[in-house]
Design a protein around this motif. Structure first.
Motif, mmCIF file in Angstrom:
data_model
loop_
_atom_site.group_PDB
_atom_site.id
_atom_site.type_symbol
_atom_site.label_atom_id
_atom_site.label_comp_id
_atom_site.label_asym_id
_atom_site.label_seq_id
_atom_site.Cartn_x
_atom_site.Cartn_y
_atom_site.Cartn_z
ATOM 1 N N GLY A 150 -20.814 -21.301 12.086
ATOM 2 C CA GLY A 150 -19.462 -21.732 11.749
ATOM 3 C C GLY A 150 -19.430 -23.225 11.510
ATOM 4 O O GLY A 150 -20.374 -23.802 10.985
ATOM 5 N N ASP B 164 -20.101 -14.967 1.910
ATOM 6 C CA ASP B 164 -19.130 -15.430 2.895
ATOM 7 C C ASP B 164 -17.856 -15.981 2.260
ATOM 8 O O ASP B 164 -17.032 -16.551 2.937
ATOM 9 C CB ASP B 164 -19.766 -16.462 3.838
ATOM 10 N N GLU B 166 -15.528 -14.330 1.404
ATOM 11 C CA GLU B 166 -14.454 -13.532 2.017
ATOM 12 C C GLU B 166 -13.716 -14.312 3.092
ATOM 13 O O GLU B 166 -12.512 -14.163 3.260
ATOM 14 C CB GLU B 166 -15.044 -12.276 2.663
ATOM 15 N N ALA B 167 -14.467 -15.129 3.823
ATOM 16 C CA ALA B 167 -13.862 -15.841 4.950
ATOM 17 C C ALA B 167 -12.771 -16.792 4.471
ATOM 18 O O ALA B 167 -11.772 -16.985 5.158
ATOM 19 C CB ALA B 167 -14.933 -16.607 5.719
ATOM 20 N N SER B 171 -7.386 -12.964 4.429
ATOM 21 C CA SER B 171 -6.847 -13.070 5.785
ATOM 22 C C SER B 171 -7.602 -12.084 6.689
ATOM 23 O O SER B 171 -8.292 -11.194 6.193
ATOM 24 C CB SER B 171 -5.368 -12.711 5.767
ATOM 25 N N PRO B 172 -7.448 -12.223 8.011
ATOM 26 C CA PRO B 172 -8.116 -11.262 8.912
ATOM 27 C C PRO B 172 -7.722 -9.817 8.589
ATOM 28 O O PRO B 172 -8.571 -8.928 8.603
ATOM 29 C CB PRO B 172 -7.626 -11.676 10.296
ATOM 30 N N ARG B 175 -9.586 -8.713 5.611
ATOM 31 C CA ARG B 175 -11.003 -8.512 5.910
ATOM 32 C C ARG B 175 -11.213 -7.201 6.658
ATOM 33 O O ARG B 175 -12.236 -6.547 6.493
ATOM 34 C CB ARG B 175 -11.556 -9.704 6.705
#
Lengths: 197, 373
Positions: A150, B164, B166-167, B171-172, B175
């Motif tokens: 992260g 990534d 998608e991140a 939104s959560p 996802r």
């Protein structure tokens, strides 16, 4: 990498942009080039954002400095009816001294500023400002910091982990300071609720 | 498929998608065009199709050649779509130069008639709604006669893409929708969902300026390729009249691209059509789609789409999108097309009629459903 020069940041950023947009001839990319003129679309911008974050170990802001500032100042002060106010122009010129003051003469439509935020030079200066917040050495043992999961960095020697500060948080801090030092003292405006929190 | 599976299947594709009395707009009269390559030298094409105003823009356009070329290809596709639409629906024959496409204050393409041609036709109709997209040397455009319709089209190349992304893009909740899909199709569906947001952003004319989270995907149906998008926050402030409205976006994929399209028009409640009406509509639509294709025999209910009518996958997508828009009902076309692909057989207009009839809740439904399963 706290002490990168503008040229170092530029060279590295150009590589990211060229790879993402599949541009072979990087001489087409200069500080005053707009990413959209290079053919970047929204998905490309996301990719460029992520690649920049990975390679520079920074956490880019989701919002432009103006959007963050409008949140802190409240509505109607920096922009009104889609136009930048004099106060808004003053803030942007203070934040971006390299901005061409002439481009803020007369009426400035807020959405036209999008174009400005997509300039390679704007990105380079933003990256350069943010890398200063990414430590190269561990604050505890002086060991080298390496990227971790992260938006985190980990000391290769003692293993201590830190979370990178987000660009938005850093922007917000700058805006609050501007609000207090430049805006409130001159205008006698009340402490904004958003500014104190 | 046993009864339970069928129930699950039916509930997933029919009632929830199509609540009784769902308001449907007037039929979308639309033309979609696509260009995968320049028909001639770009400079020659510019000479042939651009209006004087557009030429000025083209000459002064900054940027790398790739971008200028894609812009021109997009204009060519758009002019073709508008030209064909006007000719088919209004018997109005204009040259590409007489159809000027200029961005409005927000950058959305707007059709303007210019030159003498339009006046010679006795009065100018409202200009069609239009959306253009281009990527990696391919351009598509969707023109809709209703000048008030919200129209958006998008395409994205399936090559490369950081997984990534998608991140940042989702939104959560979104996802979680993605995580529920089969892992091997996840990347494709992430791109379809992205394209769906883009199409809605374009249809509303403000792009994604309200922020990615302002275009919230509430549903992605792998059977029909339909994706439902709801507006939130900033986008809802711009378009309060769309509060509580699910915007249905059709999506499709080809080997290298993912496409999305939305035509949203407000309108009155529509009665369920009879099988004959569906067949008539399909024959008429097929006639429109294939009028320049020169067949030895006229298009009939027995005509087979791929072998006899020479359909390709994009044609099927355009037809499926038109059908779903016409009836304002999503249908599991992707599944149907995949199934006939697997069985290596073709699809007649009659069979397509049964399929549409089934998914509009028609009485012959059971048979037709079995046929496509």
């Amino acid at each position: 990498m706290p002490d990168m020069t503008e040229l170092e940041v530029f060279d590295k950023f150009v590589q990211i942009v060229a790879k993402s947009l599949r541009i072979d001839d990087t001489s087409q990319i200069a500080l005053d080039t707009h990413l959209t003129d290079l053919g970047a679309e929204s998905l490309d911008l996301i990719e460029i954002t992520m690649e920049t974050e990975t390679q520079f170990h920074i956490f880019l802001p989701d919002k432009s400095i103006l959007e963050t500032a409008v949140e802190v100042f409240g509505p109607g002060i920096l922009e009104k009816d889609g136009y930048l106010t004099e106060e808004g122009k003053r803030l942007l010129l203070c934040r971006m001294p390299e901005a061409d003051a002439r481009s803020f003469e007369g009426e400035v439509v807020v959405k036209d500023l999008q174009h400005y935020f997509l300039k390679v030079g704007t990105w380079v200066r933003m990256i350069q400002a943010l890398v200063q917040f990414t430590p190269a050495e561990c604050a505890f043992c002086g060991g080298p910091m390496a990227p971790s999961m992260g938006f985190r960095m980990k000391c290769a020697k003692c293993g201590v982990e830190i979370t990178l500060r987000s660009g938005e948080e850093i922007n917000r801090e700058w805006v609050r300071e501007y609000y207090d030092k430049e805006y409130r003292q001159q205008t006698g405006a009340p402490v904004s609720a958003a500014a104190v929190h | 498929m046993d009864a339970f599976d069928r129930m699950v299947y039916d509930s997933s594709v029919t009632p929830a998608w199509r609540p009784a009395g769902r308001p449907a707009g007037p039929r979308a009269e639309s033309v979609c065009s696509r260009l995968d390559a320049f028909p001639c030298e770009p400079a020659v094409l510019a000479d042939l199709i651009l209006s004087p105003g557009e030429r000025e823009h083209w000459n002064a356009m900054p940027g790398v050649e790739k971008r200028r070329h894609e812009w021109l290809l997009g204009r060519a596709a758009a002019k073709e779509a508008v030209r064909m639409l006007l000719e088919e629906k209004l018997d109005l024959v204009l040259s590409p130069k007489e159809i000027e496409i200029a961005p409005d204050a927000y950058g959305r393409p707007r059709v303007k008639y210019c030159g003498a041609g339009i006046h010679a036709c006795g009065g100018s109709p409202d200009p069609p709604s239009l959306s253009i997209a281009h990527s990696q040397g391919t351009a598509v455009a969707l023109a809709v006669l209703n000048s008030c319709a919200l129209v958006g089209i998008d395409l994205e190349s399936l090559t490369r893409r950081r997984e990534d992304f998608e991140a940042i893009a989702f939104s959560p909740d979104e996802r979680r929708l993605l995580a529920a899909l089969p892992p091997d199709s996840r990347q494709e569906w992430a791109l379809r969902m992205w394209c769906a947001k883009e199409a809605v952003g374009k249809a509303l004319g403000r792009g994604l300026s309200a922020g990615l989270q302002a275009f919230h995907i509430t549903r992605a149906d792998t059977a029909s390729g339909m994706i439902e998008v709801e507006l939130r926050d900033g986008a809802l402030k711009q378009f309060p009249q769309l509060q509580g409205t699910s915007l249905a976006v059709s999506t499709a994929r080809e080997p290298n691209f993912v496409f999305s399209a939305i035509i949203h028009q407000q309108g009155a409640v529509r009665m369920r059509p009879s099988r004959q009406e569906i067949l008539d509509y399909l024959l008429q639509k097929m006639g429109e789609l294939t009028q320049d294709w020169d067949y030895p025999d006229p298009v009939s209910p027995e005509s087979k789409l791929f072998t006899e009518l020479g359909f390709e996958s994009l044609d099927a997508v355009v037809l499926c999108t038109a059908i779903q828009e016409h009836y304002q009902t999503p249908m599991p076309f992707a599944e149907l097309l995949a199934e006939i692909g697997q069985q290596q057989r073709d699809l007649s207009i009659d069979e397509l009629t049964d399929f549409v009839n089934t998914h509009l809740g028609g009485p012959q439904g059971a048979d037709a459903t079995r046929r496509v399963q």
